[in-house]
Design a protein around this motif. Structure first.
Motif, mmCIF file in Angstrom:
data_model
loop_
_atom_site.group_PDB
_atom_site.id
_atom_site.type_symbol
_atom_site.label_atom_id
_atom_site.label_comp_id
_atom_site.label_asym_id
_atom_site.label_seq_id
_atom_site.Cartn_x
_atom_site.Cartn_y
_atom_site.Cartn_z
ATOM 1 N N SER A 85 -3.982 14.068 -5.007
ATOM 2 C CA SER A 85 -4.630 14.246 -3.699
ATOM 3 C C SER A 85 -3.638 13.977 -2.568
ATOM 4 O O SER A 85 -3.639 14.680 -1.552
ATOM 5 C CB SER A 85 -5.865 13.355 -3.574
ATOM 6 O OG SER A 85 -5.513 11.998 -3.479
ATOM 7 N N LEU A 86 -2.773 12.968 -2.743
ATOM 8 C CA LEU A 86 -1.766 12.686 -1.724
ATOM 9 C C LEU A 86 -0.772 13.841 -1.593
ATOM 10 O O LEU A 86 -0.403 14.229 -0.478
ATOM 11 C CB LEU A 86 -1.010 11.393 -2.048
ATOM 12 C CG LEU A 86 -1.796 10.093 -1.933
ATOM 13 C CD1 LEU A 86 -0.984 8.934 -2.499
ATOM 14 C CD2 LEU A 86 -2.170 9.828 -0.488
ATOM 15 N N LEU A 87 -0.349 14.389 -2.728
ATOM 16 C CA LEU A 87 0.596 15.507 -2.698
ATOM 17 C C LEU A 87 -0.040 16.751 -2.077
ATOM 18 O O LEU A 87 0.615 17.471 -1.315
ATOM 19 C CB LEU A 87 1.109 15.818 -4.111
ATOM 20 C CG LEU A 87 2.026 14.751 -4.716
ATOM 21 C CD1 LEU A 87 2.258 15.037 -6.196
ATOM 22 C CD2 LEU A 87 3.344 14.682 -3.961
ATOM 23 N N LYS A 88 -1.320 16.967 -2.377
ATOM 24 C CA LYS A 88 -2.035 18.105 -1.789
ATOM 25 C C LYS A 88 -2.128 17.935 -0.278
ATOM 26 O O LYS A 88 -1.868 18.865 0.484
ATOM 27 C CB LYS A 88 -3.432 18.211 -2.396
ATOM 28 C CG LYS A 88 -4.253 19.347 -1.874
ATOM 29 C CD LYS A 88 -5.633 19.346 -2.509
ATOM 30 C CE LYS A 88 -6.570 20.195 -1.698
ATOM 31 N NZ LYS A 88 -7.960 19.972 -2.035
ATOM 32 N N ASP A 89 -2.478 16.721 0.167
ATOM 33 C CA ASP A 89 -2.554 16.441 1.603
ATOM 34 C C ASP A 89 -1.195 16.613 2.261
ATOM 35 O O ASP A 89 -1.099 17.124 3.373
ATOM 36 C CB ASP A 89 -3.069 15.030 1.860
ATOM 37 C CG ASP A 89 -4.540 14.864 1.514
ATOM 38 O OD1 ASP A 89 -5.240 15.880 1.316
ATOM 39 O OD2 ASP A 89 -4.980 13.702 1.420
ATOM 40 N N ARG A 90 -0.157 16.203 1.577
ATOM 41 C CA ARG A 90 1.196 16.325 2.124
ATOM 42 C C ARG A 90 1.585 17.796 2.286
ATOM 43 O O ARG A 90 2.190 18.170 3.274
ATOM 44 C CB ARG A 90 2.187 15.606 1.218
ATOM 45 C CG ARG A 90 3.603 15.640 1.722
ATOM 46 C CD ARG A 90 4.527 14.935 0.789
ATOM 47 N NE ARG A 90 4.707 13.581 1.264
ATOM 48 C CZ ARG A 90 5.586 12.748 0.766
ATOM 49 N NH1 ARG A 90 6.340 13.085 -0.240
ATOM 50 N NH2 ARG A 90 5.723 11.547 1.259
ATOM 51 N N ASP A 129 0.830 -1.209 0.000
ATOM 52 C CA ASP A 129 0.000 0.000 0.000
ATOM 53 C C ASP A 129 0.863 1.257 0.000
ATOM 54 O O ASP A 129 0.588 2.214 -0.725
ATOM 55 C CB ASP A 129 -0.936 0.023 1.214
ATOM 56 C CG ASP A 129 -2.054 -1.002 1.119
ATOM 57 O OD1 ASP A 129 -2.277 -1.557 0.017
ATOM 58 O OD2 ASP A 129 -2.700 -1.258 2.162
ATOM 59 N N ARG A 130 1.906 1.260 0.793
ATOM 60 C CA ARG A 130 2.788 2.430 0.877
ATOM 61 C C ARG A 130 3.526 2.623 -0.443
ATOM 62 O O ARG A 130 3.676 3.744 -0.920
ATOM 63 C CB ARG A 130 3.772 2.246 2.035
ATOM 64 C CG ARG A 130 4.557 3.458 2.347
ATOM 65 C CD ARG A 130 3.677 4.510 3.015
ATOM 66 N NE ARG A 130 4.498 5.651 3.367
ATOM 67 C CZ ARG A 130 4.235 6.880 2.993
ATOM 68 N NH1 ARG A 130 3.155 7.154 2.317
ATOM 69 N NH2 ARG A 130 5.039 7.857 3.325
ATOM 70 N N ALA A 131 3.994 1.545 -1.035
ATOM 71 C CA ALA A 131 4.681 1.642 -2.321
ATOM 72 C C ALA A 131 3.738 2.178 -3.392
ATOM 73 O O ALA A 131 4.131 2.988 -4.241
ATOM 74 C CB ALA A 131 5.241 0.276 -2.732
ATOM 75 N N MET A 132 2.463 1.754 -3.352
ATOM 76 C CA MET A 132 1.488 2.238 -4.327
ATOM 77 C C MET A 132 1.271 3.743 -4.162
ATOM 78 O O MET A 132 1.110 4.472 -5.143
ATOM 79 C CB MET A 132 0.169 1.498 -4.188
ATOM 80 C CG MET A 132 -0.845 1.901 -5.251
ATOM 81 S SD MET A 132 -2.481 1.193 -5.000
ATOM 82 C CE MET A 132 -2.915 1.817 -3.400
ATOM 83 N N GLU A 133 1.272 4.235 -2.919
ATOM 84 C CA GLU A 133 1.129 5.675 -2.704
ATOM 85 C C GLU A 133 2.291 6.431 -3.328
ATOM 86 O O GLU A 133 2.102 7.474 -3.949
ATOM 87 C CB GLU A 133 1.035 5.980 -1.203
ATOM 88 C CG GLU A 133 -0.272 5.532 -0.594
ATOM 89 C CD GLU A 133 -0.324 5.723 0.917
ATOM 90 O OE1 GLU A 133 0.686 6.159 1.518
ATOM 91 O OE2 GLU A 133 -1.387 5.432 1.499
ATOM 92 N N PHE A 134 3.494 5.893 -3.196
ATOM 93 C CA PHE A 134 4.648 6.537 -3.814
ATOM 94 C C PHE A 134 4.555 6.484 -5.334
ATOM 95 O O PHE A 134 4.941 7.431 -6.024
ATOM 96 C CB PHE A 134 5.955 5.919 -3.317
ATOM 97 C CG PHE A 134 6.369 6.430 -1.967
ATOM 98 C CD1 PHE A 134 6.916 7.698 -1.815
ATOM 99 C CD2 PHE A 134 6.201 5.648 -0.838
ATOM 100 C CE1 PHE A 134 7.295 8.180 -0.574
ATOM 101 C CE2 PHE A 134 6.574 6.118 0.412
ATOM 102 C CZ PHE A 134 7.125 7.391 0.544
ATOM 103 N N GLN A 135 4.037 5.378 -5.878
ATOM 104 C CA GLN A 135 3.817 5.298 -7.324
ATOM 105 C C GLN A 135 2.868 6.407 -7.774
ATOM 106 O O GLN A 135 3.106 7.069 -8.781
ATOM 107 C CB GLN A 135 3.199 3.954 -7.712
ATOM 108 C CG GLN A 135 4.132 2.790 -7.758
ATOM 109 C CD GLN A 135 3.387 1.542 -8.234
ATOM 110 O OE1 GLN A 135 2.312 1.212 -7.726
ATOM 111 N NE2 GLN A 135 3.949 0.853 -9.198
ATOM 112 N N ALA A 136 1.775 6.570 -7.034
ATOM 113 C CA ALA A 136 0.770 7.573 -7.397
ATOM 114 C C ALA A 136 1.359 8.975 -7.334
ATOM 115 O O ALA A 136 1.104 9.797 -8.231
ATOM 116 C CB ALA A 136 -0.444 7.448 -6.471
#
Length: 131
Positions: free
Chosen positions: A116-121, A69-76
């Motif tokens: 969305s992940l980058l915005k949240d970050r 799951d964490r690797a997939m977030e980095f892929q995204a």
């Protein structure tokens, strides 16, 4: 009086005090490729108690899922960065799909998820606003 030789002294210098770079030793053989041992998987094969085996294998499954799951977030996030229109080297969906080994539809979803992940970050990195 004569000058010192170019390679003098225990430091192996060039005579000017600078250390002499060491060359790597030549390989006399090709290292063998590590062969996976199907019989040895995190020590599970040596467990004889089924309760202990279930507990340990469940721990491994959960750890691998979390890592995936964490690797997939980095892929995204990477896909979103590569698709960013502000980048001079922006890639189109087809190129990102090829790099990620995805379909173009899946790539668009990953780019959206990554944004969305980058915005949240970014919002997490901002200091709290105090009135």
């Amino acid at each position: 009086m004569s000058e010192p030789h170019a390679a003098s002294g225990p430091s192996g210098g060039h005579g000017d005090g600078a250390p002499r770079p060491k060359r790597p030793a030549p390989l006399l053989f090709e290292p063998t490729e590590a062969q996976p041992d199907d019989e040895h998987f995190f020590g599970l094969e040596s467990l004889t108690d089924p309760r202990e085996l279930l507990d340990r294998s469940t721990e491994l499954v959960l750890a691998f899922r979390a890592a995936a799951d964490r690797a997939m977030e980095f892929q995204a996030m990477a896909a979103a960065q590569l698709a960013d229109p502000g980048r001079f080297d922006k890639l189109d969906d087809a190129a990102i799909a090829d790099r990620g080994r995805w379909s173009e539809d899946y790539t668009r979803k990953m780019v959206e998820f990554g944004r969305s992940l980058l915005k949240d970050r970014r919002t997490d990195d901002e200091p709290p606003h105090t009135p």
